[in-house]
Each structure stands twice: as structure tokens, then as C-alpha cells.
Design an enzyme around this catalytic site. Structure first.
Site, PDB file in Angstrom:
ATOM      1  N   ASP A  30       0.820  -1.211   0.000  1.00 26.18           N
ATOM      2  CA  ASP A  30       0.000   0.000   0.000  1.00 26.18           C
ATOM      3  C   ASP A  30       0.856   1.265   0.000  1.00 26.18           C
ATOM      4  O   ASP A  30       1.946   1.279   0.557  1.00 26.18           O
ATOM      5  CB  ASP A  30      -0.925  -0.021   1.231  1.00 26.18           C
ATOM      6  CG  ASP A  30      -2.111   0.916   1.081  1.00 26.18           C
ATOM      7  OD1 ASP A  30      -2.344   1.426  -0.030  1.00 26.18           O
ATOM      8  OD2 ASP A  30      -2.804   1.139   2.088  1.00 26.18           O
ATOM      9  N   ASN A  32       1.222   3.457  -2.981  1.00 27.43           N
ATOM     10  CA  ASN A  32       1.716   3.923  -4.289  1.00 27.43           C
ATOM     11  C   ASN A  32       1.226   5.330  -4.622  1.00 27.43           C
ATOM     12  O   ASN A  32       1.976   6.163  -5.127  1.00 27.43           O
ATOM     13  CB  ASN A  32       1.226   2.984  -5.409  1.00 27.43           C
ATOM     14  CG  ASN A  32       1.815   1.596  -5.303  1.00 27.43           C
ATOM     15  OD1 ASN A  32       2.694   1.356  -4.480  1.00 27.43           O
ATOM     16  ND2 ASN A  32       1.329   0.678  -6.123  1.00 27.43           N
ATOM     17  N   ARG A  34       0.189   7.768  -2.598  1.00 26.42           N
ATOM     18  CA  ARG A  34       0.793   8.796  -1.747  1.00 26.42           C
ATOM     19  C   ARG A  34       2.257   9.036  -2.119  1.00 26.42           C
ATOM     20  O   ARG A  34       2.751  10.162  -2.068  1.00 26.42           O
ATOM     21  CB  ARG A  34       0.662   8.400  -0.262  1.00 26.42           C
ATOM     22  CG  ARG A  34      -0.709   8.748   0.305  1.00 26.42           C
ATOM     23  CD  ARG A  34      -0.992   7.987   1.582  1.00 26.42           C
ATOM     24  NE  ARG A  34      -1.349   6.605   1.284  1.00 26.42           N
ATOM     25  CZ  ARG A  34      -1.444   5.647   2.191  1.00 26.42           C
ATOM     26  NH1 ARG A  34      -1.170   5.922   3.464  1.00 26.42           N
ATOM     27  NH2 ARG A  34      -1.805   4.444   1.842  1.00 26.42           N
ATOM     28  N   HIS A  47       2.372   3.512  -9.129  1.00 21.02           N
ATOM     29  CA  HIS A  47       2.129   2.090  -9.399  1.00 21.02           C
ATOM     30  C   HIS A  47       3.313   1.475 -10.141  1.00 21.02           C
ATOM     31  O   HIS A  47       3.693   0.340  -9.893  1.00 21.02           O
ATOM     32  CB  HIS A  47       0.838   1.910 -10.187  1.00 21.02           C
ATOM     33  CG  HIS A  47      -0.396   2.313  -9.412  1.00 21.02           C
ATOM     34  ND1 HIS A  47      -0.612   1.904  -8.116  1.00 21.02           N
ATOM     35  CD2 HIS A  47      -1.470   3.087  -9.745  1.00 21.02           C
ATOM     36  CE1 HIS A  47      -1.772   2.410  -7.685  1.00 21.02           C
ATOM     37  NE2 HIS A  47      -2.310   3.136  -8.658  1.00 21.02           N
ATOM     38  N   TRP A  79     -11.882  -2.313  -7.800  1.00 18.29           N
ATOM     39  CA  TRP A  79     -12.635  -2.026  -9.033  1.00 18.29           C
ATOM     40  C   TRP A  79     -13.432  -0.729  -8.905  1.00 18.29           C
ATOM     41  O   TRP A  79     -13.877  -0.169  -9.895  1.00 18.29           O
ATOM     42  CB  TRP A  79     -13.596  -3.177  -9.370  1.00 18.29           C
ATOM     43  CG  TRP A  79     -12.915  -4.467  -9.738  1.00 18.29           C
ATOM     44  CD1 TRP A  79     -12.863  -5.608  -8.982  1.00 18.29           C
ATOM     45  CD2 TRP A  79     -12.207  -4.777 -10.960  1.00 18.29           C
ATOM     46  NE1 TRP A  79     -12.158  -6.588  -9.643  1.00 18.29           N
ATOM     47  CE2 TRP A  79     -11.752  -6.111 -10.856  1.00 18.29           C
ATOM     48  CE3 TRP A  79     -11.911  -4.043 -12.121  1.00 18.29           C
ATOM     49  CZ2 TRP A  79     -11.013  -6.733 -11.876  1.00 18.29           C
ATOM     50  CZ3 TRP A  79     -11.179  -4.666 -13.128  1.00 18.29           C
ATOM     51  CH2 TRP A  79     -10.750  -5.993 -13.001  1.00 18.29           C
ATOM     52  N   LEU A 141      10.559 -20.614  -4.596  1.00 18.28           N
ATOM     53  CA  LEU A 141       9.643 -19.685  -3.921  1.00 18.28           C
ATOM     54  C   LEU A 141       8.234 -19.932  -4.434  1.00 18.28           C
ATOM     55  O   LEU A 141       8.002 -19.976  -5.642  1.00 18.28           O
ATOM     56  CB  LEU A 141      10.034 -18.233  -4.201  1.00 18.28           C
ATOM     57  CG  LEU A 141       9.072 -17.187  -3.605  1.00 18.28           C
ATOM     58  CD1 LEU A 141       9.198 -17.140  -2.087  1.00 18.28           C
ATOM     59  CD2 LEU A 141       9.311 -15.799  -4.188  1.00 18.28           C
ATOM     60  N   ARG A 204      -4.969  -1.727   8.966  1.00 20.77           N
ATOM     61  CA  ARG A 204      -6.152  -2.567   8.720  1.00 20.77           C
ATOM     62  C   ARG A 204      -5.791  -3.654   7.722  1.00 20.77           C
ATOM     63  O   ARG A 204      -4.757  -3.595   7.058  1.00 20.77           O
ATOM     64  CB  ARG A 204      -7.325  -1.731   8.207  1.00 20.77           C
ATOM     65  CG  ARG A 204      -7.000  -0.885   6.984  1.00 20.77           C
ATOM     66  CD  ARG A 204      -8.221  -0.078   6.506  1.00 20.77           C
ATOM     67  NE  ARG A 204      -7.837   0.875   5.478  1.00 20.77           N
ATOM     68  CZ  ARG A 204      -7.498   2.148   5.701  1.00 20.77           C
ATOM     69  NH1 ARG A 204      -7.525   2.626   6.927  1.00 20.77           N
ATOM     70  NH2 ARG A 204      -7.140   2.934   4.703  1.00 20.77           N
ATOM     71  N   SER A 206      -8.077  -4.676   5.236  1.00 18.35           N
ATOM     72  CA  SER A 206      -8.717  -4.407   3.945  1.00 18.35           C
ATOM     73  C   SER A 206      -9.131  -5.687   3.198  1.00 18.35           C
ATOM     74  O   SER A 206      -8.824  -5.856   2.008  1.00 18.35           O
ATOM     75  CB  SER A 206      -7.804  -3.541   3.062  1.00 18.35           C
ATOM     76  OG  SER A 206      -7.525  -2.311   3.686  1.00 18.35           O
TER      77      SER A 206
HETATM   78  C1  IPE Z   1      -5.465  -2.708  -0.014  1.00 17.76           C
HETATM   79  O1  IPE Z   1      -5.099  -1.397  -0.288  1.00 17.76           O
HETATM   80  C2  IPE Z   1      -5.475  -3.513  -1.273  1.00 17.76           C
HETATM   81  C3  IPE Z   1      -4.183  -3.723  -1.896  1.00 17.76           C
HETATM   82  C4  IPE Z   1      -3.017  -3.393  -1.389  1.00 17.76           C
HETATM   83  C5  IPE Z   1      -4.218  -4.383  -3.151  1.00 17.76           C
HETATM   84  P1  IPE Z   1      -6.207  -0.262  -0.463  1.00 17.76           P
HETATM   85  O2  IPE Z   1      -5.452   1.009  -0.647  1.00 17.76           O
HETATM   86  O3  IPE Z   1      -7.160  -0.626  -1.527  1.00 17.76           O
HETATM   87  O4  IPE Z   1      -6.948  -0.318   0.932  1.00 17.76           O
HETATM   88  P2  IPE Z   1      -7.840   0.738   1.695  1.00 17.76           P
HETATM   89  O5  IPE Z   1      -8.873   1.214   0.728  1.00 17.76           O
HETATM   90  O6  IPE Z   1      -6.933   1.866   2.105  1.00 17.76           O
HETATM   91  O7  IPE Z   1      -8.401   0.006   2.855  1.00 17.76           O
HETATM   92  C1  IPE Z   2      -1.478   0.290  -3.448  1.00 21.05           C
HETATM   93  O1  IPE Z   2      -1.338   1.677  -3.477  1.00 21.05           O
HETATM   94  C2  IPE Z   2      -1.848  -0.280  -4.801  1.00 21.05           C
HETATM   95  C3  IPE Z   2      -3.231  -0.791  -4.882  1.00 21.05           C
HETATM   96  C4  IPE Z   2      -4.076  -0.826  -3.902  1.00 21.05           C
HETATM   97  C5  IPE Z   2      -3.667  -1.283  -6.171  1.00 21.05           C
HETATM   98  P1  IPE Z   2      -2.570   2.663  -3.447  1.00 21.05           P
HETATM   99  O2  IPE Z   2      -2.986   2.952  -4.848  1.00 21.05           O
HETATM  100  O3  IPE Z   2      -3.654   2.162  -2.570  1.00 21.05           O
HETATM  101  O4  IPE Z   2      -1.873   3.947  -2.813  1.00 21.05           O
HETATM  102  P2  IPE Z   2      -2.486   4.946  -1.740  1.00 21.05           P
HETATM  103  O5  IPE Z   2      -3.019   4.132  -0.612  1.00 21.05           O
HETATM  104  O6  IPE Z   2      -3.560   5.735  -2.438  1.00 21.05           O
HETATM  105  O7  IPE Z   2      -1.318   5.797  -1.336  1.00 21.05           O
HETATM  106 MG    MG Z   3      -4.065   2.383  -0.608  1.00 20.68          MG
END
Ligand code: IPE
Ligand code: IPE
Ligand code: MG
Length: 252
Positions: A30, A32, A34, A47, A79, A141, A204, A206
Site C-alpha cells: 500500500d 503507491n 501517496r 504504481h 474495481w 519460492l 487494517r 482491507s
Molecule cells: C489494499 O489497499 C489492497 C491492496 C493493497 C491491493 P487499499 O489502498 O485498496 O486499501 P484501503 O482502501 O486503504 O483500505
Molecule cells: C497500493 O497503493 C496499490 C493498490 C491498492 C492497487 P494505493 O494505490 O492504494 O496507494 P495509496 O493508498 O492511495 O497511497
Molecule cells: Mg491504498
């Protein structure tokens, strides 16, 4: 007497419930968006940088002797993001499986996919199936990638299967136990995670591996996913090694 003592020690060692290196690490990747925002870049740049972190993490897992690595790449809830971001993410996925999986296969990685893969385009589904098929003999792995994955959906699908078998008369509800139910989940054949790690400071799960996480150690780090690599992976393993796992038994 002395021999008896040594034997006791040896047998205790064979039932060591918490080896220092986790056998299975699962990662909620999580942060990317930010990471990109902090640099004034579009989310896609975050990403893209996240894909590099995936590569570093796979290498680190191999290097540290972790046998099972699960990466949460796209949730069933993701999605809901704007169509442009969803299309950027599926584009990166397509690029990754077409250009990087062959290298991973050469390195001895076995790939498994969990999640609702039917929601992806047909060419992606075909590439995923091909990669899973051609890496089944690899043992260095065990890499599982969670794509369009949600734990509630997974548990619900298993419950539906149970209901259908009971209705068909092929399953007696009294025979259903944790092992049989667990085998109906998408993670059948994969051990439960010992360590679940989440980056970016969010505290969390998620909708990730809710059944399988029952006794996982949870480690959270403020590092954003694109900044994650071998050093942060090693730090998470060190944190894990300091934990005392009890599984409900009295402290040892
Ligand atoms: C959780 O990240 C899902 C993945 C890392 C693929 P999110 O960014 O979607 O989660 P929330 O919305 O902050 O809970
Ligand atoms: C994780 O980064 C990638 C996915 C959930 C697909 P985010 O896209 O959720 O990045 P933040 O949480 O908005 O920083
Ligand atoms: Mg996120």
C-alpha cells in the site's frame, strides 16, 4: 540420564512452533498513490515504482529463505477506483506477466493466483493460466498473487460450496471441520501466513486473508510501497523473530 535429557531437548526442537524465519509472508502493498503525490507525479508513476518494489521483495524473499510469499496486488474493492486508474493497473499487470514472469520462472518461482480472475481481460487470464501451469514444478519460492481478491467473497464462495454439497447429500454438516472448510478456499494447499506485513502506515487488513490470518503476526510499517525493498523486508523479519507466538497455549 544425560542422553534422556538430550532426547527431550531434540524432541522439543522438532515441535518448535515459531521458527525465527517465517515460512509464509503475506504483504499488503500500500502507498503507491501517496508516494506519487509526494513527488507531484500522477498515481500511475507510483504504481510503476510499486512494480519495482515487487521485484525487490521477491528477490529478498528468495534470499532470506522464505518459502511462501503472497502479494495483495488488487482487491475486489479496487474495481471501485476511477476507470483510468483501473486500466492503468491492469495495463501494468499485463506488462508484468508478459515481460517478467519468464524471468521469475527461470529463478525457480512457482506462481499461483487467488481472486476473481474472470474479471480481467481474456488475454490476461490466459497468460496467468499459462504461468501457473508452466511453473508447477518450481520449488524455490511459492509466489501467490492476490488479484481481484476479497476474503469475504472467498469465504462466501466456500460457504456456497458447502451448502450445495449438503443439499446434494454428499456432505454431512457434522463432518465439516476447519481443515475441510479451509480446503474449499482459494488458498487450498498454501500454508497460513505466519507474518502479514502492511506498508504505508494504514492499520487494517482491507479484506485480505481473513480466515487464514487467524494466528498471523501483524507488522505495520510507515514506509510507502514504492520505497520498500530488501532492507525493509529484513526489518520485518527481525520484528517477527522478536514476537512470541502462543497459538492460545500458555506462555512458555
Ligand atoms: C489494499 O489497499 C489492497 C491492496 C493493497 C491491493 P487499499 O489502498 O485498496 O486499501 P484501503 O482502501 O486503504 O483500505
Ligand atoms: C497500493 O497503493 C496499490 C493498490 C491498492 C492497487 P494505493 O494505490 O492504494 O496507494 P495509496 O493508498 O492511495 O497511497
Ligand atoms: Mg491504498
Amino acid at each position: 540420564m544425560a542422553i534422556g535429557h538430550r532426547q527431550a531437548v531434540a524432541s522439543e526442537a522438532t515441535v518448535d512452533l515459531a521458527p525465527a524465519v517465517p515460512s509464509h509472508v503475506a504483504v499488503i502493498m500500500d502507498g503507491n498513490g501517496r508516494w506519487a503525490a509526494a513527488r507531484g507525479l500522477p498515481r500511475l508513476a507510483g504504481h510503476r515504482a510499486g512494480v519495482q518494489a515487487v521485484r525487490r521483495t521477491i528477490e529478498a524473499a528468495i534470499h532470506q529463505g522464505v518459502g511462501w510469499l503472497t502479494l495483495y496486488a488488487f482487491s475486489s474493492e479496487n474495481w471501485r477506483r476511477p476507470a483510468t486508474e483501473v486500466s492503468d493497473l491492469t495495463g501494468l499487470l499485463r506488462h508484468f506477466i508478459k515481460h517478467e514472469l519468464a524471468e521469475l520462472a527461470r529463478e525457480g518461482v512457482r506462481l499461483r493466483i487467488i481472486g476473481d480472475r474472470d474479471r480481467f481481460d481474456a488475454d490476461i487470464q490466459a497468460e496467468l493460466a499459462h504461468a501457473e501451469r508452466t511453473t508447477t514444478a518450481n520449488t524455490r519460492l511459492n509466489l501467490t498473487v492476490a488479484l481481484s481478491y476479497g476474503a469475504r467473497g472467498e469465504i462466501l464462495a466456500a460457504a456456497r460450496k458447502v451448502a450445495a454439497e449438503v443439499a446434494a447429500g454428499t456432505l454431512d454438516p457434522a463432518d465439516l471441520d476447519e481443515e475441510r472448510f479451509g480446503a474449499m478456499l482459494s488458498t487450498t494447499g498454501i500454508p497460513d501466513p505466519d507474518l502479514i506485513l502492511r506498508t504505508s502506515g494504514e492499520l487494517r487488513l482491507s479484506n485480505f486473508l481473513l480466515w487464514q490470518a487467524a494466528y498471523a503476526e501483524l507488522v505495520f510499517t510507515d514506509v510507502l510501497w514504492p520505497d520498500f525493498g530488501a532492507e525493509q523486508f529484513a526489518e520485518a523479519l527481525a520484528e517477527y523473530a522478536r514476537r512470541e507466538r502462543r497459538f492460545g497455549a500458555r506462555p512458555g
